[in-house]
Design a protein around this motif. Structure first.
Motif, PDB file in Angstrom:
ATOM      1  N   GLU A  98       0.997  -1.114   0.050  1.00 49.41           N
ATOM      2  CA  GLU A  98      -0.024  -0.160   0.036  1.00 49.41           C
ATOM      3  C   GLU A  98       0.805   1.192   0.080  1.00 49.41           C
ATOM      4  OE1 GLU A  98      -3.698   0.504   1.161  1.00 49.41           O
ATOM      5  OE2 GLU A  98      -4.016  -1.564   0.136  1.00 49.41           O
ATOM      6  N   ARG A 101       2.489   1.631  -3.581  1.00 50.88           N
ATOM      7  CA  ARG A 101       1.397   2.286  -4.267  1.00 50.88           C
ATOM      8  C   ARG A 101       0.820   3.634  -3.947  1.00 50.88           C
ATOM      9  NH1 ARG A 101      -0.618  -3.344  -4.252  1.00 50.88           N
ATOM     10  NH2 ARG A 101       0.369  -4.597  -6.164  1.00 50.88           N
ATOM     11  N   ILE A 102       1.182   4.218  -2.957  1.00 48.73           N
ATOM     12  CA  ILE A 102       0.624   5.278  -2.527  1.00 48.73           C
ATOM     13  C   ILE A 102       0.225   6.499  -3.437  1.00 48.73           C
ATOM     14  CG2 ILE A 102       2.413   6.875  -1.645  1.00 48.73           C
ATOM     15  CD1 ILE A 102       0.524   6.579   1.208  1.00 48.73           C
ATOM     16  N   GLY A 103       1.076   6.550  -4.570  1.00 46.12           N
ATOM     17  CA  GLY A 103       1.022   7.555  -5.638  1.00 46.12           C
ATOM     18  C   GLY A 103      -0.338   7.366  -6.270  1.00 46.12           C
ATOM     19  N   GLU A 104      -0.790   5.967  -6.211  1.00 40.05           N
ATOM     20  CA  GLU A 104      -1.753   5.729  -7.120  1.00 40.05           C
ATOM     21  C   GLU A 104      -3.292   5.613  -6.400  1.00 40.05           C
ATOM     22  OE1 GLU A 104      -1.196   1.699  -8.726  1.00 40.05           O
ATOM     23  OE2 GLU A 104       0.757   2.029  -9.087  1.00 40.05           O
ATOM     24  N   THR A 105      -3.073   5.413  -5.120  1.00 39.84           N
ATOM     25  CA  THR A 105      -4.289   5.032  -3.955  1.00 39.84           C
ATOM     26  C   THR A 105      -4.467   6.376  -3.183  1.00 39.84           C
ATOM     27  OG1 THR A 105      -2.879   4.069  -2.318  1.00 39.84           O
ATOM     28  CG2 THR A 105      -3.753   2.426  -3.948  1.00 39.84           C
ATOM     29  N   GLN A 106      -3.281   7.081  -3.100  1.00 39.22           N
ATOM     30  CA  GLN A 106      -3.503   8.189  -1.988  1.00 39.22           C
ATOM     31  C   GLN A 106      -3.716   7.790  -0.650  1.00 39.22           C
ATOM     32  OE1 GLN A 106      -2.725  11.405  -3.787  1.00 39.22           O
ATOM     33  NE2 GLN A 106      -2.406   9.778  -5.430  1.00 39.22           N
ATOM     34  N   SER A 107      -3.435   6.543  -0.218  1.00 42.22           N
ATOM     35  CA  SER A 107      -3.761   6.382   1.197  1.00 42.22           C
ATOM     36  C   SER A 107      -3.354   4.805   1.444  1.00 42.22           C
ATOM     37  CB  SER A 107      -5.365   6.193   1.429  1.00 42.22           C
ATOM     38  OG  SER A 107      -5.609   5.934   2.573  1.00 42.22           O
ATOM     39  N   SER A 109      -5.331   1.810   2.748  1.00 46.18           N
ATOM     40  CA  SER A 109      -6.719   1.393   3.246  1.00 46.18           C
ATOM     41  C   SER A 109      -7.083   1.101   4.633  1.00 46.18           C
ATOM     42  CB  SER A 109      -6.997   0.264   2.098  1.00 46.18           C
ATOM     43  OG  SER A 109      -6.473  -1.020   2.726  1.00 46.18           O
TER      44      SER A 109
END
Length: 153
Positions: A98, A101-107, A109
Motif C-alpha cells: 500500500e 502504491r501510495i501515488g496511485e491510491t493516495q492512502s 486502506s
C-alpha cells in the motif's frame, strides 16, 4: 540498456544521509522486535513492485544469507496465495504494498491498516512504514539511473 548518469557516486552527501537513515530505520526495526526476515521481505516486495533489479539482487542475497527458504523468495509476488508467510510477514507485506502504491491510491486502506495494527505493535507498524519509505527511495535512485548489477553475486 542505455547507460545513465549514476545518482549516488556524484552526490556523496545525500547518499551518505540515505545510508544513515537506512541504518537508523534498521536499528528501530530491530528494537521494535520486527524479524530480520520480515525486514528483508519488505525490501524485496517493494523492489519487485518497483522493478528494481539492483535491489532485488542485493536483498535476495541478503535474505538467503539469513537462512531464508528460496521457495518463499520465488513465490513472494504471490504471497497472498500461500501459507508460507507468518501473520507478521503478511501484515508487513500488505502495508508495504500500500505504501509503495501510495501515488496511485493516495492512502493506506482502512482494511490494511486494521490488519497491520491487529498483528504489529505500534513500533513495528512504524518500522515497516519507515522501511517501505526507505526502500522505495533507494529503488527510485537505482531504477532512475539503471544502476548496474555487481559483476559477481
Amino acid at each position: 540498456m542505455n547507460k545513465r548518469i549514476q545518482l549516488t557516486p556524484g552526490t556523496p552527501g545525500p547518499y551518505k544521509a540515505m545510508l544513515a537513515l537506512s541504518a537508523e530505520v534498521h536499528s528501530y526495526a530491530e528494537n521494535a522486535g520486527l524479524g530480520k526476515l520480515t525486514v528483508e521481505l519488505v525490501k524485496l516486495r517493494a523492489s519487485q513492485m518497483n522493478g528494481c533489479a539492483f535491489c532485488l539482487d542485493m536483498h535476495s542475497h541478503e535474505t538467503l544469507k539469513l537462512g531464508e527458504d528460496p521457495r518463499r523468495i520465488f513465490v513472494l509476488d504471490g504471497w497472498r496465495e500461500t501459507e508460507l508467510f507468518s501473520d507478521e510477514e503478511r501484515a508487513a507485506l500488505a502495508l508495504t504494498e500500500e505504501i509503495t502504491r501510495i501515488g496511485e491510491t493516495q492512502s493506506v486502506s482502512d482494511a490494511v491498516y486494521a490488519e497491520a495494527t491487529s498483528v504489529l505493535t505500534e513500533d513495528q507498524y512504524r518500522a515497516v512504514a519507515w522501511l517501505a519509505v526507505v526502500i522505495n527511495s533507494f529503488n527510485r535512485l537505482a531504477v532512475t539511473s539503471h544502476k548496474p548489477l555487481p559483476r559477481k553475486a
